[in-house]
Design an enzyme around this catalytic site. Structure first.
Site, PDB file in Angstrom:
ATOM      1  N   LEU B  87       0.829  -1.205   0.000  1.00 56.68           N
ATOM      2  CA  LEU B  87       0.000   0.000   0.000  1.00 56.68           C
ATOM      3  C   LEU B  87       0.861   1.252   0.000  1.00 56.68           C
ATOM      4  CD1 LEU B  87      -2.788  -1.049   2.558  1.00 56.68           C
ATOM      5  CD2 LEU B  87      -2.684  -1.407   0.077  1.00 56.68           C
ATOM      6  N   GLY B 132       1.078  -5.441   1.196  1.00 59.53           N
ATOM      7  CA  GLY B 132       0.024  -5.488   0.182  1.00 59.53           C
ATOM      8  C   GLY B 132       0.440  -6.211  -1.082  1.00 59.53           C
ATOM      9  N   ASN B 154       4.577  -8.280   6.291  1.00 61.13           N
ATOM     10  CA  ASN B 154       5.465  -7.709   7.305  1.00 61.13           C
ATOM     11  C   ASN B 154       4.858  -6.489   8.001  1.00 61.13           C
ATOM     12  OD1 ASN B 154       5.638  -6.262   4.902  1.00 61.13           O
ATOM     13  ND2 ASN B 154       7.669  -5.468   5.418  1.00 61.13           N
ATOM     14  N   GLU B 155       3.532  -6.363   7.963  1.00 63.34           N
ATOM     15  CA  GLU B 155       2.863  -5.201   8.541  1.00 63.34           C
ATOM     16  C   GLU B 155       3.304  -4.934   9.992  1.00 63.34           C
ATOM     17  OE1 GLU B 155       1.539  -7.059   6.307  1.00 63.34           O
ATOM     18  OE2 GLU B 155       0.175  -5.915   5.052  1.00 63.34           O
TER      19      GLU B 155
END
Lengths: 281, 281, 281
Positions: B87, B132, B154-155
């Site tokens: 994103l 994303g 990996n957020e």
């Protein structure tokens, strides 16, 4: 009229179950006096196609095994070569509307019974096991498969969408990822491939070897209370069964809508014509 | 006022979709006349960050591929090195409240479309694929990844909690256990690690090799009725999609609450400052 | 009367939690000043049977670790040989009806706490870990097990049906298929077998080695925001916990009905008699 149809269906149901309330010529159930384990053999030549009568007989034999207090049931084919070719297409081609309803509800009942039955179950897969044959095998607790045969939910390849409870049964066994790959391709696995992804548990080179291995699996429960075991099994498999029961009416309607579609009837007709020309059934 | 906002949002939505109703310069869609398979290339330099326009374009290209009756879609990056960086943080930093709503609902729409689309989909991952980018890749039916790149949700590492439908998409692919380990650590997997746990299906050494392998995967469906295949896929993936649709409003609100948090804004600001100093975008 | 009982139960609950609101002699909680990681040692000789007091103490120690801002908790046994023998059968034999209710709700609370707790958790399994001991270990995020011991939900072997949330915890870890096989057999796995199916993550040859490996796992979260991490964990594990909370009253009633069954009481009596003759507790 819907109510009258329902009553007629129920009467039909009762009639069928009465007719096949004892184990019939389409299956045999033999208890081994030494082990207490029963062998349920499918014997509807040539390929154990699952028609209404065979499904009723399997259902009744599974009930009979409860009554005679079998320690477990081994499901196999009387004749090497085909475990079961799956649902009998003749049940779907130009069907009588009452009979086809009974056919599908009997298949549902048969799965509910087999997937949730109290005693341990092992499939000794001594031949090809596509579609409905694979469903029967997957519904047992353990699978031993002969080399050089194939197994899988290949419905997609035949232009049929496997019902959601077929899919759930497969997901429970080999997980979401492998199920998606197998189902979208309508893949038939060799015994070695099936072993690798966990669709079967062991390989056999003869039915005798398979029966021995099945009995070895059954022996693992020798020291376990059958009641405790069956409640535990129901707790593990229960959510899947309850989900199917909740949706069984919609599942029936979906099946009727599909089979009564003129294009599907045409395809089935062509398929049966092709089988005839091949000299098969 | 809520209603007025909603109307404004809808108008905005319509406007965006009109604007990008044909495939634009942010993506290209090329049909291979021999195979009937389309290649959807992401081409938003430098790293295919998923902003509103790119997400709209992907959505529209996926719809376009339905209309031109593509036999399948291969999703890849126009340029080797980065599949997609995920994103676009600029969409979340000091956002216009109408645009950020459209941004998130477009991401939701894009996932619903890609995860449930009728034709087979393959990700040819010719570069890094975090967050994303990993979601896009996981939403395809098959993944082929180039060596020496990384992939993962990996957020967590970035201070962001992956939304429940990101998590469900991962669970469906690699199971509950591996997903928990990966998500709590915000782990980026090398292509070999990803292959080992099933996050990708094959390794490639060049994009050309990847396209060939993708076409080999597509060829497995050559003899299968596209309608049957797509209904089967929907039956397997349907529960996950329906669950997301049921919760999409709450999901949007959760995202807005998160991004409008002053501390989150401060963190994003510092992160962007750091990127600028590094000389990146 | 039901209401009066409920109030009495709540008062009892409060009394118990007050009594054990600080970490007691049945467990110890030691923070490593260098790493910030706490070690929670079970020390109820001879086998860390989980009675009401030990479960309360574990619950309180887990809360204490939140308050003292531990970076993580390592759950282990003070003494090598037994991690935990599981639920204390004395709690179920000829039970006081108020106490047994508090016992079960405390077990439920303890699992909810451990399975959902904010910081990372590792079980260093330095001895046998059957039944309730296995549940504790499975509820952590990572498991390191000493060679030559066994672990498993062997309830079936003891004539007990594992509750649905024990089963869900296991399914999340090793999947549906392996869980069914393990649970119906009441199987105890050697450490190597447990490693193979993913019931544990690593093997150790001494507790010291295990603590080192546990700290290495904890170190993976060094650069991750604790809040983001815990929200991600809750998103992954949340559905399982919510499902248990929704059904906890029915779960309690089911347990009371089971333990108050005269046949079960008789079995427990015989089992305890056998243990006495063996010279164990």
């Amino acid at each position: 009229m819907a109510l009258r149809n329902l009553r007629r269906l129920q009467q039909l149901n009762i009639a069928y179950f009465k007719q096949y309330s004892s184990v019939s010529k389409l299956v045999s159930l033999t208890v081994d006096d030494k082990t207490g384990v029963s062998v349920l053999s499918l014997q509807r030549p040539p390929v154990n196609s699952l028609n209404l009568e065979l499904l009723s007989d399997i259902h009744n034999a599974l009930t009979e095994a409860e009554k005679n207090k079998s320690r477990g049931v081994i499901l196999t084919s009387q004749k090497d070569g085909v475990f079961s070719a799956g649902l009998d297409i003749m049940e779907m081609y130009k069907p009588d509307q009452d009979r086809i309803k009974t056919f599908w509800t009997t298949l549902q009942d048969c799965w509910i019974k087999l997937y949730g039955c109290l005693y341990p179950t092992v499939a000794v897969i001594n031949g090809h096991s596509p579609a409905g044959g694979c469903l029967l095998a997957m519904s047992c607790e353990y699978r031993i498969m002969q080399t050089n045969y194939t197994i899988g939910l290949n419905e997609t390849l035949l232009g049929i969408v496997a019902p959601p409870w077929f899919i759930s049964t497969m997901k429970n066994l080999i997980g979401h990822r492998e199920s998606e790959l197998a189902l979208t391709q309508g893949k038939l696995f060799t015994s070695d491939e099936a072993l690798k992804i966990g669709l079967v548990d062991e390989i056999m080179h003869s039915k005798d070897e398979g029966i021995k291995k099945a009995n070895a699996f059954m022996a693992k429960f020798a020291k376990i209370s059958p009641i405790t075991r069956s409640l535990t099994k129901q707790s593990v498999r229960g959510p899947t069964i309850q989900d199917m029961i909740k949706n069984r009416q919609a599942d029936l309607e979906h099946f009727l809508q599909f089979t009564n579609n003129p294009q599907v009837q045409q395809s089935l007709g062509m398929y049966l014509e092709m089988l005839k020309k091949k000299g098969g059934k």
